[in-house]
Scaffold this active site. Sequence first.
Site, short mmCIF file in Angstrom:
data_model
loop_
_atom_site.label_atom_id
_atom_site.label_comp_id
_atom_site.label_asym_id
_atom_site.label_seq_id
_atom_site.Cartn_x
_atom_site.Cartn_y
_atom_site.Cartn_z
N GLU A 114 0.84 -1.20 0.00
CA GLU A 114 0.00 0.00 0.00
C GLU A 114 0.87 1.24 0.00
OE1 GLU A 114 -3.87 -1.91 2.30
OE2 GLU A 114 -2.54 -0.58 3.42
N HIS A 236 -8.88 9.94 3.81
CA HIS A 236 -8.57 8.87 2.86
C HIS A 236 -8.80 9.43 1.46
CE1 HIS A 236 -8.43 5.08 0.78
NE2 HIS A 236 -8.04 4.50 1.89
N ARG A 282 -0.90 8.87 2.09
CA ARG A 282 -2.28 9.33 1.92
C ARG A 282 -2.44 10.84 1.94
NH1 ARG A 282 -5.37 4.93 5.82
NH2 ARG A 282 -5.24 3.19 4.35
N HIS A 343 -11.04 10.08 7.54
CA HIS A 343 -10.86 8.65 7.67
C HIS A 343 -10.28 8.20 9.02
CE1 HIS A 343 -10.25 4.55 6.36
NE2 HIS A 343 -8.94 4.62 6.50
N ARG A 378 -0.73 8.83 9.40
CA ARG A 378 -0.67 7.38 9.63
C ARG A 378 -0.26 6.64 8.37
NH1 ARG A 378 -4.43 2.95 9.11
NH2 ARG A 378 -5.94 4.38 8.21
#
Length: 524
Positions: A114, A236, A282, A343, A378
């Site tokens: 990811e 997100h 992100r 998110h 994060r």
Amino acid sequence: MLKFDVLIIGSGLAGMTLALHLAEQRRVCVITKRDLLEGSSSYAQGGIAAVLDTGDSVEHHIADTLVAGAGLCNEASSRFIVEHSKEAIDWLIELGVPFTRDEAHQTGYHLTREGGHSHRRIIHAADATGAAVTSTLGQKLRAHPNITLLEEHIAVDLITSAKLGQEGKRCFGAYALDKASDRIITIAAQHTIIASGGTGKVYLYTTNPDTATGDGIAMGWRAGCRVANMEFIQFHPTCLYHPHSKSFLISEAVRGEGGILKLPDGTRFMPEHDARAELAPRDIVARAIDFEMKKHGLDCVYLDISYKPAAFVREHFPNIYAHCLALGIDITQQPIPVVPAAHYTCGGLVTDLAGQTDVEGLFAVGEAACTGLHGANRLASNSLLECMVIGKAASALILTQPEQKLPEIPDWDDSQVTDPDEEVVISHNWDELRRAMWDYVGIVRTNKRLKRALHRIELLKLEVDEYYSHFHVGNDLIELRNLLLCAELIVRSAMERKESRGLHYSRDYPDTLSEAHETILTPD
């Protein structure tokens, strides 16, 4: 009055982990606002980051975490959590979590990659990892004789020494509203754990379920706990944009497996924003999409993985494929309309690596806590890992604590209040708060926007506090009261930060300072 050794507020992965580790030796009560599985953990799609591949290493995982965290991660916290990652995954496998297999891989499991990760290290159960994990653990929890589960119960407030007129700073349990009987019950406990999740519903658009109203953070603050880094709200990048789909997340793993972000005319734009393109962290991807939408006046952008073989897409993303297809979008043939949405709450109640807060007897674990792992942003799939590692550490510490005599705790007194006369006040204020936060405290911020937001929050808080004082409390009032406090903490934290870093981007302070400092707020 109900009495337990341990009270756990919240039934996501953090709460479940604690309950299962404690239940062999302690009497545990878990309260949850809705059904046991109705929380953010169940909605997690991508997976859990862990060092499982021999080509990977703890150092690589820590380095990726620190880079994503934009210089604000606590390195000791990051190391502790990453070093225990394999142990956490082994525990889930032992309990029977059905992770996606890959017999050709040395681990026997399929690992995906990811954004922000340098290696394939995300172990997953297709594209519904959270549901697979929580349903497996939920069955164990329901069956355990030492665990009392109270569903449809929402915590109203913590019971502290200050509330009882005693010296010191200790927690003795909580008052909770039993929604079925509309009665507030008293739950006394030696140890109380806040595992109630984040604050996503403070924003108009969010990937979070309706339960994410910041209850634990607000209760902890009122009890005397410090909060840290509340300005860092992760948006997100890819929430499905469709009028008939509420808060449906398009997993990070879609980009990890080759999904490309495009404008409506098919132009790819991420390489212009970051060398890592779609695999950038992100915060960068969300800001890039926000920039392109504002620049071109768009309602959404598009995530395209249709160039991959249809069988590959259906195998890797069966739930996303089925959900989109039901809405008339065949992701094997056409791109997915997406927008950023709130998110994850990177900050929270300040804790140590065993989940201890500033209040004796009170712990916080999961998204409600700030261990320092997430820093200013994060890293994808680190959150479920943190729930398990800190959850187990907290349970180990609690099991070493001697039993203490609980004081006499009075029942909740609502003799001086009446039934609400106009509940439209709650729904109107709820809507006004979420719109103000989206407009003024979103992906891009300014001093003027933050001042406007704080002014509106202060007015709404006065109204809601008066309402709370005069009428019987209900679920919506409890949640709105907590959301307003969390909104204030987010805005006040954002106003303290005179720079742009990670998820906090200010047009008034576009540069990043050479030294990174946490934003810590302390109750009066």
